[in-house]
Design a protein around this motif. Structure first.
Motif, PDB file in Angstrom:
ATOM      1  N   LEU A 106       0.815  -1.271   0.035  1.00 22.72           N
ATOM      2  CA  LEU A 106      -0.114   0.040  -0.191  1.00 22.72           C
ATOM      3  C   LEU A 106       0.926   1.155   0.075  1.00 22.72           C
ATOM      4  CD1 LEU A 106      -2.195  -1.367   3.029  1.00 22.72           C
ATOM      5  CD2 LEU A 106      -2.938  -1.456   0.451  1.00 22.72           C
ATOM      6  N   ILE A 107       0.575   2.039  -1.009  1.00 19.81           N
ATOM      7  CA  ILE A 107       1.488   3.463  -1.014  1.00 19.81           C
ATOM      8  C   ILE A 107       0.713   4.494  -0.944  1.00 19.81           C
ATOM      9  CG2 ILE A 107       3.132   4.626  -2.764  1.00 19.81           C
ATOM     10  CD1 ILE A 107       3.114   2.022  -4.420  1.00 19.81           C
ATOM     11  N   ALA A 108       1.249   5.511   0.150  1.00 18.54           N
ATOM     12  CA  ALA A 108       0.631   6.688   0.635  1.00 18.54           C
ATOM     13  C   ALA A 108       1.566   7.875   0.026  1.00 18.54           C
ATOM     14  CB  ALA A 108       0.739   6.904   1.927  1.00 18.54           C
ATOM     15  N   ASP A 109       1.021   8.413  -1.198  1.00 14.25           N
ATOM     16  CA  ASP A 109       1.567   9.444  -1.667  1.00 14.25           C
ATOM     17  C   ASP A 109       1.159  10.668  -1.435  1.00 14.25           C
ATOM     18  OD1 ASP A 109       2.756  11.457  -3.435  1.00 14.25           O
ATOM     19  OD2 ASP A 109       2.614  10.092  -5.346  1.00 14.25           O
ATOM     20  N   THR A 110      -0.240  11.059  -1.749  1.00 15.90           N
ATOM     21  CA  THR A 110      -0.963  12.008  -1.390  1.00 15.90           C
ATOM     22  C   THR A 110      -1.736  12.042  -0.195  1.00 15.90           C
ATOM     23  OG1 THR A 110      -2.692  11.538  -2.521  1.00 15.90           O
ATOM     24  CG2 THR A 110      -1.235  12.397  -3.884  1.00 15.90           C
ATOM     25  N   GLU A 115      -5.469   9.590   3.823  1.00 20.51           N
ATOM     26  CA  GLU A 115      -6.874   9.251   4.484  1.00 20.51           C
ATOM     27  C   GLU A 115      -7.612   7.966   3.829  1.00 20.51           C
ATOM     28  OE1 GLU A 115      -8.228  11.138   6.734  1.00 20.51           O
ATOM     29  OE2 GLU A 115      -6.531  12.074   6.736  1.00 20.51           O
ATOM     30  N   ARG A 116      -7.323   7.683   2.553  1.00 18.81           N
ATOM     31  CA  ARG A 116      -8.218   6.578   1.964  1.00 18.81           C
ATOM     32  C   ARG A 116      -7.452   5.438   2.730  1.00 18.81           C
ATOM     33  NH1 ARG A 116      -5.780   3.609  -1.458  1.00 18.81           N
ATOM     34  NH2 ARG A 116      -4.462   5.122  -2.325  1.00 18.81           N
ATOM     35  N   LEU A 117      -6.123   5.319   2.951  1.00 19.78           N
ATOM     36  CA  LEU A 117      -5.458   4.204   3.428  1.00 19.78           C
ATOM     37  C   LEU A 117      -6.047   3.943   5.087  1.00 19.78           C
ATOM     38  CD1 LEU A 117      -1.933   4.067   2.284  1.00 19.78           C
ATOM     39  CD2 LEU A 117      -3.686   2.309   1.880  1.00 19.78           C
ATOM     40  N   ALA A 142      -1.715   7.226  13.630  1.00 25.27           N
ATOM     41  CA  ALA A 142      -2.828   7.482  14.402  1.00 25.27           C
ATOM     42  C   ALA A 142      -3.955   6.371  14.193  1.00 25.27           C
ATOM     43  CB  ALA A 142      -3.371   8.618  14.076  1.00 25.27           C
ATOM     44  N   ALA A 143      -4.298   6.047  12.761  1.00 28.32           N
ATOM     45  CA  ALA A 143      -5.371   4.823  12.494  1.00 28.32           C
ATOM     46  C   ALA A 143      -5.068   3.766  13.231  1.00 28.32           C
ATOM     47  CB  ALA A 143      -5.610   4.745  11.030  1.00 28.32           C
TER      48      ALA A 143
END
Length: 336
Positions: A106-110, A115-117, A142-143
């Motif tokens: 899973l890649i978190a770029d933006t 938020e989606r992840l 935090a999630a």
């Protein structure tokens, strides 16, 4: 039209093994109270009829997805460019595969990705997470905490509480390689300091400052956003404009160092004749450089494996283990 072969079912396995479907289900779901003889017969029947377990259905029964997420909080371009990320991924995948778990990348770029992840984590589609490149105050961190997911961080963001993590001594290693650079007689030594919003970048800068001591000139520190070739090149160009007499550079990653060397070549400076340069990671970038790069060896594959093993231990109900700190020795080559 070609006939498709009918997929074998639990019923087929039970008929072949001479047991009930309930007994087959207990074996498939890893439950006890099945005799060794029945278990052996079922395993032989599975092989004979070509049964493939339906993991989606099994997940509903077991309340487990048999998947662990690897979350990389980096731009898409860096995910492809940075060999450390690939090594972490492969190390984690090897450990998970041995335990019959699937790796989900899973890649978190933006900010939208983040938020989606964070929402995705609450959907029960993965059993635990390995987090790479988390920042302090990261929404994903935090999630993970809110959901109580088994987790291990690669690196040590200061706000992960008691969560498990695996790391290297970024500060000590940066201090060591900067000190080695100074021993070559360099007098005007600067740093291209990348990724200062995460622990690795901040700690490498701190190690550089430690080693420089009274010789430190803050004007010779150039910060850049990411551990990338393009940012290394831009950072080196900025340093040369401010300090044309610069004769030594600590680049906070090998990719940054490679970019810096390109900028030095374009400026007509030789390495190591005019400027000695050192990096960090001992990745494939280090050997592609000309001359080969002096650097710090970061055991990225071992970091990935150790993080995966930490998550697997938590999934088995074991307490979070003590932090794993791996060795990261200096590797000296011709660039300095």
């Amino acid at each position: 039209m070609t006939d498709r072969r009918r997929r074998a079912t639990v019923k087929d396995v039970a008929r072949e093994a001479g047991v009930s479907r309930g007994t087959v289900s207990r074996v498939l779901n890893g439950q006890p109270y099945v005799s060794a003889e029945a278990r052996s017969a079922i395993e032989a029947a599975i092989a004979k009829v070509g049964f493939i377990p339906n993991r989606a259905a099994r997940s509903l029964v077991m309340q487990s997805s048999q998947a662990v997420g690897l979350i990389v909080h980096e731009p898409h371009s860096l995910f492809v460019e940075d060999p450390n990320i690939a090594s972490i991924l492969l190390g984690a995948n090897a450990a998970l595969s041995e335990a019959d778990y699937q790796l989900s990348c899973l890649i978190a770029d933006t900010p939208r990705d983040v938020e989606r992840l964070a929402r995705y984590l609450s959907g029960g589609l993965i059993d635990g997470v390995i987090v790479v490149s988390a920042r302090v105050g990261d929404r994903i961190t935090a999630a993970v905490a809110e959901l109580g997911l088994p987790a291990a961080f690669v690196g040590h963001p200061r706000d992960i509480g008691s969560a498990g993590y695996v790391a290297i001594d970024n500060r000590g290693a940066a201090r060591a390689i900067t000190g080695r650079l100074l021993q070559t007689g360099r007098r005007r030594v600067g740093m291209i300091a990348a990724a200062l919003d995460r622990d690795s970048g901040a700690d490498r800068l701190a190690g550089f400052v430690d080693a420089m001591g009274s010789k430190l000139d803050p004007q010779l520190i150039q910060s850049v956003p990411f551990y990338s070739f393009s940012h290394g090149k831009a950072g080196m160009q900025e340093l040369l404009e401010r300090a044309p007499d610069l004769d030594g550079v600590f680049a906070s990653s090998d990719a940054v160092a490679a970019g810096a060397m390109e900028a030095l070549r374009e400026a007509g400076r030789s390495v190591p004749g005019d400027v000695g340069i050192v990096g960090f990671d001992d990745s494939s970038w280090a050997l592609r450089c000309d001359p080969p790069l002096s650097t710090v060896h970061q055991p990225a594959d071992q970091l990935g494996r150790a993080a995966a093993e930490s998550v697997l231990a938590q999934l088995r109900g074991e307490p979070i283990s003590s932090p794993v700190l791996l060795e990261c020795p200096v590797v000296w080559r011709e660039s300095a």
